[in-house]
Enzyme design. Sequence first.
Site, PDB file in Angstrom:
ATOM      1  N   SER A  36       4.183   0.959   7.841  1.00  0.00           N
ATOM      2  CA  SER A  36       3.772   2.827   6.897  1.00  0.00           C
ATOM      3  C   SER A  36       3.573   3.484   7.735  1.00  0.00           C
ATOM      4  O   SER A  36       3.399   5.129   8.099  1.00  0.00           O
ATOM      5  CB  SER A  36       3.217   2.445   5.985  1.00  0.00           C
ATOM      6  OG  SER A  36       3.560   1.619   5.145  1.00  0.00           O
ATOM      7  N   GLY A  40       4.807 -10.110   4.163  1.00  0.00           N
ATOM      8  CA  GLY A  40       5.539 -10.623   5.035  1.00  0.00           C
ATOM      9  C   GLY A  40       4.731 -11.238   6.188  1.00  0.00           C
ATOM     10  O   GLY A  40       3.486 -11.029   6.596  1.00  0.00           O
ATOM     11  N   GLU A  41       5.661 -11.617   7.167  1.00  0.00           N
ATOM     12  CA  GLU A  41       5.044 -12.310   8.514  1.00  0.00           C
ATOM     13  C   GLU A  41       4.783 -11.201   9.577  1.00  0.00           C
ATOM     14  O   GLU A  41       4.077 -12.018  10.564  1.00  0.00           O
ATOM     15  CB  GLU A  41       6.178 -13.425   8.796  1.00  0.00           C
ATOM     16  CG  GLU A  41       6.226 -13.885   8.548  1.00  0.00           C
ATOM     17  CD  GLU A  41       7.075 -15.712   8.670  1.00  0.00           C
ATOM     18  OE1 GLU A  41       8.234 -14.693   9.970  1.00  0.00           O
ATOM     19  OE2 GLU A  41       7.711 -16.696   8.176  1.00  0.00           O
ATOM     20  N   LYS A  42       5.202  -9.767   9.568  1.00  0.00           N
ATOM     21  CA  LYS A  42       3.857  -9.078  10.443  1.00  0.00           C
ATOM     22  C   LYS A  42       2.914  -8.990  10.116  1.00  0.00           C
ATOM     23  O   LYS A  42       1.852  -8.921  11.226  1.00  0.00           O
ATOM     24  CB  LYS A  42       4.497  -7.776   9.850  1.00  0.00           C
ATOM     25  CG  LYS A  42       3.951  -6.854  11.316  1.00  0.00           C
ATOM     26  CD  LYS A  42       4.800  -5.357  10.765  1.00  0.00           C
ATOM     27  CE  LYS A  42       4.647  -4.329  10.147  1.00  0.00           C
ATOM     28  NZ  LYS A  42       3.363  -4.046   9.856  1.00  0.00           N
ATOM     29  N   HIS A  54       9.309  -3.858   2.928  1.00  0.00           N
ATOM     30  CA  HIS A  54       8.641  -3.505   2.252  1.00  0.00           C
ATOM     31  C   HIS A  54       9.886  -4.422   0.841  1.00  0.00           C
ATOM     32  O   HIS A  54      10.289  -4.984   0.363  1.00  0.00           O
ATOM     33  CB  HIS A  54       7.982  -2.408   1.515  1.00  0.00           C
ATOM     34  CG  HIS A  54       6.700  -2.269   2.221  1.00  0.00           C
ATOM     35  ND1 HIS A  54       6.811  -0.732   2.548  1.00  0.00           N
ATOM     36  CD2 HIS A  54       5.707  -2.261   2.035  1.00  0.00           C
ATOM     37  CE1 HIS A  54       5.083  -0.615   3.608  1.00  0.00           C
ATOM     38  NE2 HIS A  54       4.829  -1.705   3.055  1.00  0.00           N
ATOM     39  N   MET A  60       1.096  -1.607   0.183  1.00  0.00           N
ATOM     40  CA  MET A  60      -0.503  -0.139  -0.088  1.00  0.00           C
ATOM     41  C   MET A  60       0.978   1.297  -0.297  1.00  0.00           C
ATOM     42  O   MET A  60       0.354   2.561   0.398  1.00  0.00           O
ATOM     43  CB  MET A  60      -0.708  -0.284   0.959  1.00  0.00           C
ATOM     44  CG  MET A  60      -2.252  -1.191   1.580  1.00  0.00           C
ATOM     45  SD  MET A  60      -3.080  -0.880   2.003  1.00  0.00           S
ATOM     46  CE  MET A  60      -2.583  -0.770   3.848  1.00  0.00           C
TER      47      MET A  60
END
Length: 267
Positions: free
Chosen positions: A186, A147-149, A37, A30
């Site tokens: 972000s 991402g694993e986040k 990222h 996004m």
Amino acid sequence: MKIVHTIKELQATLDDLRAQQKSVGLVPTMGALHAGHASLVKRSVAENDATVVSIFVNPTQFNDPTDLEKYPRTLEADCCLLEACGATMAFAPSVAEMYPQPDTRTFSYAPLDTVMEGAFRPGHFNGVCQIVSKLFAAVQPDRAYFGEKDFQQLAIIREMVKQLQLPLQIVGCPIVREADGLALSSRNARLTAEQRQQALRISQTLFASRTFAAAPGLRLEYFALVDGRTMQTISQWEETDYAVGCITVFCGDVRLIDNIKYKEPEL
Ligand code: AMP
């Protein structure tokens, strides 16, 4: 690096790449890109001949209009970062390009999408699946990077790919953190200096809980976060005014129990 705004332009370039038998990696984002990222993009660049990074603040996955409005948008800086990472193409469509008509599809992957983010952000994962399935259809990547986040999101995307039998590989990438432990996001740009300091507690608490699993000589039998009256596991912090953490641990063959009151009703 090429920057395109329409599916038509995107597919023209992809057709060229495919004609040369090139493999394609996709990194959906996004925007307001950061080193988290970048780690996904670099991984894709390493594993594919070409890498497409989508930058699209997807309205259908926002349940809070203020969050959508305040979401940071930094396309120019994003493109500089992507260029430096070796991306082949940035795809930054408008809302009208991705949703020429309302998307009426529903995606349901219970129990994966009914808890946590699914419970607290109604419709969020449906919106995620709408946009990610559109991106998969437009790009037809060989691999897509997540991402694993966003741990629950990754599980739901894997399930969607499995159920739709999409011919692509989902690659999960580890969480990238600031030096002090805060997970890159972000949304961190929206924190004040004071909030940034307060937010440190999040990763500190997680790391402290991990030290337990690694503690020598101890074996966890259970840890439960329960309502102090009913002894039932709570799934939402706000559902009780009496929250107790209960733990049972084997120290060798000795079984020890303990608990802590996180919040207690006033008597
Ligand atoms: P977003 O732009 O927030 O939708 O994120 C795009 C992708 O980057 C998602 O797959 C995220 O899980 C991933 N991502 C975001 N932050 C991080 C981070 N700190 N470490 C690893 N991946 C991340």
